[in-house]
Design an enzyme around this catalytic site. Structure first.
Site: not given
Ligand code: GDG
Length: 732
Positions: A380, A10, A90, A502, A382
């Protein structure tokens, strides 16, 4: 000037169209990668290639042009996908096969035969897009599980370009990964990169183990030097992704009203926050059940805490996601129905994506973040929750199954499968004094500040550069056309030559068992021709026993050295030992080796006249590595008392008289007469003894890319044969 080309499924910008003829809309994409990289990539000389999120079938030709133009102002280039590609690549291979398997949900894998074809086609489509822009000095950074074939596709088309690959999701353990029907192709695809990055050390280990067990290629400290990979070095390492720290940290007046607003609604209740994309890997059901149990056990918190559950819609055209949505709706309905009063209800449920400011307000207002994935590459949320806490107060409860747990050890770490543990964590968090919260958070926040998204990117790019430099160093050692010409000229002009060769790993590839590596006709022909030149003294210098060498090469007019230098047979002469040797020690050592053979399935003992060899090529490599160390340790005492040496070879430990080695034996072939051309070729540690004792002007060559005392490297046994044929043909 070199440019960074980011390639991901994406783009950081998503294009949508609500109804058939309504105008196109452009939004920021949501998800870990976009949120992370989009904030700064424009400051680089970068181009981002990816799918803009809309099906080709839903737009007209002029829309395509508009999208391309508009995105180009943002440093992006779109790869358009048809609805069929989106369904089969996808939703199909990516999200119905790779995603569940890599997140340890093998029973959720639904594979259809068309999926793999589509995955290949779309990866090719991305490769074509990259090829429109890539220049040989560019740096290409490919992201995530949707594009695992792309690095190799690019490598085939741009041999020397610098390619990085980063996996954002977990790399599963070998036992899970081996279930994938296209496991070999996937690994080969990724191995096209120079640098392969993961969030945690476990993922690196699992990847390297899969490479070893599926592709049969070993690694050394994360480096893979294998000529099988188009002559490039591959490095696997950890790069835990950081966040745009300042974006979450800095005061933001826009959200003050938002915060007030939420505060008015919730009064004095403590807020527990849950933010996830809708996904079965995120453990949303587990956390809801645990929260329900927490309220059962702690009625005093009724009316005093609320759980805010933000679920961002995702992949809802996949059955498992639709089912999960239904289950979440039902469970939240049940809990709220069962527990609400007119003044209070336990769960605020938002099923949508919020604008950034609202999300930030939620982070700031919450007392606890409850993050319970069953598996998560990093997570992320966390990190963002902690960063947003300007007063450093707040408690992070974090699943140990998230990659983030490796870095955020001061959080309250839980096993998401243990509801009681989550309940206890909530009790602990709700009672944790501010001082302790601050103490724990400060350490973590400092780390997040240091290792932010910019550091993550620069670190990855620096590591890409380092691997290239290392590769450059190796390539400088590779026998090039000039040195080769000099060697051939020298060979031509000399009348008294020694060629010390060898056998295993030098003239033939390693085979699973020693007997299978017999010389083929091509090799015998080479040796025959070389030895028919009266100016040549060809010597095979091997660890093999003399019986085998006699069987294979007895008919040729060449010299043989067996058992790493125990035996020598000059051409036309008989076998003799180099030193007077005894075998008495075998009585002591054999039972020890037998014990190790029994304890290490797949390993076996080879007995040679003056040495014993423990072979472990066919044993489980991790077990064998441990056993080999134990065995060396056990043998230490005997080694000193019995004047023995334990020698590390390629998947073997050889025990032999300490006074014997290939180096000493090779000198027996060169010192007595004045030789004017010496060539020595070998591939493993035992051959280093040869390289170190021969005269300065020896042409010494190591087969493979590793470090060596030899002057030159060649990449493979194939190259050795080519070189020997050149000596035969051009050296007349
Ligand atoms: C993949 C891996 C790895 C969430 N809700 C809203 C919103 N978010 C943003 C958060 C965060 C992101 O989305 C979610 O990131 P995660 O890391 O939790 O999960 P994945 O999308 O599954 O990401 C994961 C990541 O890649 C990076 O390498 O950590 O393990 O699965 O940034 O802030 N943002 C907005 N509104 C929302 O309602 N604007």
């Amino acid at each position: 000037m070199k440019r960074l080309i980011i390639v991901s499924n994406r783009l950081p910008i998503t294009v949508t169209r609500n109804k058939k003829n309504s105008p196109l809309e452009f939004h920021s994409s949501i998800g870990g990668l976009s949120t992370g990289l989009s904030s700064f990539y424009k400051s680089y000389n970068a181009l981002w290639i990816g799918w803009p999120g809309i099906a080709l079938d839903r737009i007209k030709e002029e829309d395509k042009e508009n999208i391309t133009k508009k995105l180009s102002h943002e440093g992006c280039y779109p790869v358009f996908l048809t609805q069929r590609e989106i369904d089969n690549y996808y939703h199909g291979f990516c999200n119905n096969v790779l995603w569940p398997l890599f997140h340890y949900f093998p029973s959720y894998v639904t594979n259809k035969s068309v999926f793999w074809g589509a995955y290949n086609e779309v990866n090719h489509k991305f490769a074509d897009a990259v090829m429109q822009f890539a220049d040989k000095d560019d740096v290409i950074w490919v992201h995530d599980y949707q594009l695992m074939l792309l690095p190799d596709m690019l490598r085939r088309r741009l041999k020397n370009i610098n390619i990085g690959f980063f996996l954002h999701i977990p790399f599963p353990s070998f036992e899970i990964f081996r279930m994938l029907p296209y496991r070999k192709e996937i690994l080969q695809g990724v191995m096209g990169a120079n640098l392969i990055g993961f969030h945690t050390y476990d993922y690196v280990r699992y990847f390297l183990e899969s490479v070893r067990r599926i592709l049969g290629i070993d690694s050394n400290l994360g480096y893979i030097y294998s000529h099988k990979y188009d002559e490039h070095i591959v490095k696997a390492d950890i790069f835990p992704i950081g966040i745009n720290f300042e974006k979450f940290r800095t005061p933001n007046e826009e959200i003050e009203d938002e915060i007030e607003n939420i505060k008015n609604k919730i009064g004095n209740s403590k807020v527990i926050l849950s933010v996830d994309r809708l996904d079965y890997s995120k453990g949303i059901m587990h956390k809801l059940e645990a929260f329900d149990r927490f309220l059962d056990k702690n009625p005093k918190y009724i009316g005093k805490v609320i759980l805010v559950v933000l679920v961002v819609p995702s992949r809802t055209n996949i059955e498992h996601y639709r089912m999960l949505k239904k289950q979440i709706d039902e469970l939240i309905g049940n809990i709220n129905g069962k527990r609400s009063t007119f003044e209070w209800f336990p769960i605020y449920y938002l099923y949508r994506s919020l604008p950034f400011e609202k999300l930030l307000a939620l982070y700031r207002i919450s007392n606890i973040a409850l993050i319970t994935p069953l598996r998560d590459g990093m997570n992320l949320v966390a990190k963002e929750f902690l960063a947003s806490k300007q007063d450093n107060k707040g408690v992070l409860i974090l699943s140990e199954m998230a990659g983030a747990a490796q870095e955020l050890g001061e959080a309250v770490i839980i096993n998401p499968n243990d509801a009681n543990e989550i309940v206890k964590a909530l009790e602990l968090a709700l009672n944790m004094p501010d001082t302790e919260q601050i103490k724990r958070n400060k350490t973590m926040i400092n780390r997040l500040k240091q290792y932010n998204i910019i550091k993550w990117t620069t670190d990855f790019m620096r590591a890409m550069d380092d691997v290239r430099k290392l590769q450059g160093k190796f390539f400088m050692r590779i026998l090039n056309a000039d040195s080769e010409k000099k060697m051939i000229d020298n060979y031509k002009n000399s009348n008294n030559r020694v060629l010390l060769l060898d056998y295993d790993g030098t003239l033939v590839e390693f085979a699973a068992s020693p007997k299978e590596a017999e010389p083929d006709d091509d090799l015998l022909e080479i040796l025959k021709k070389l030895s028919s030149d009266t100016r040549n003294n060809v010597v095979i210098i091997s660890g093999r026993d003399r019986k085998t060498l006699d069987e294979w090469f007895g008919n040729l007019n060449i010299g043989l050295i067996a058992e790493h230098g125990v035996w020598i047979k000059h051409k036309g002469d008989n076998w003799q030992t180099i030193e007077p040797l005894t075998n008495e020690w075998k009585k002591v050592v054999t039972p020890i080796l037998e014990l190790y053979m029994d304890r290490t399935p797949g390993s076996f003992i080879e007995e040679k006249e003056f040495s014993l060899v423990w072979h472990y090529r066919k044993a489980d490599s991790q077990l064998a590595a441990v056993r080999a160390m134990e065995l060396k340790d056990t043998l230490i005492d005997y080694v000193t008392n019995l004047k023995l040496e334990v020698m590390d070879g390629n998947k073997v430990l050889e025990i032999k008289d300490a006074g014997v080695d290939k180096g000493k034996a090779s000198l027996k072939c060169v010192t007595d007469i004045n030789k004017d051309f010496i060539l020595a070729i070998g591939d493993d540690l035992t051959d280093e003894n040869i390289f170190s004792v021969l005269p300065e002007d020896t042409y010494s060559i190591k087969v493979g890319m590793g470090y060596s005392k030899a002057k030159y490297n060649v990449l493979s046994t194939k190259d050795v044969r080519i070189l020997l044929k050149k000596l035969i043909n051009e050296g007349e």
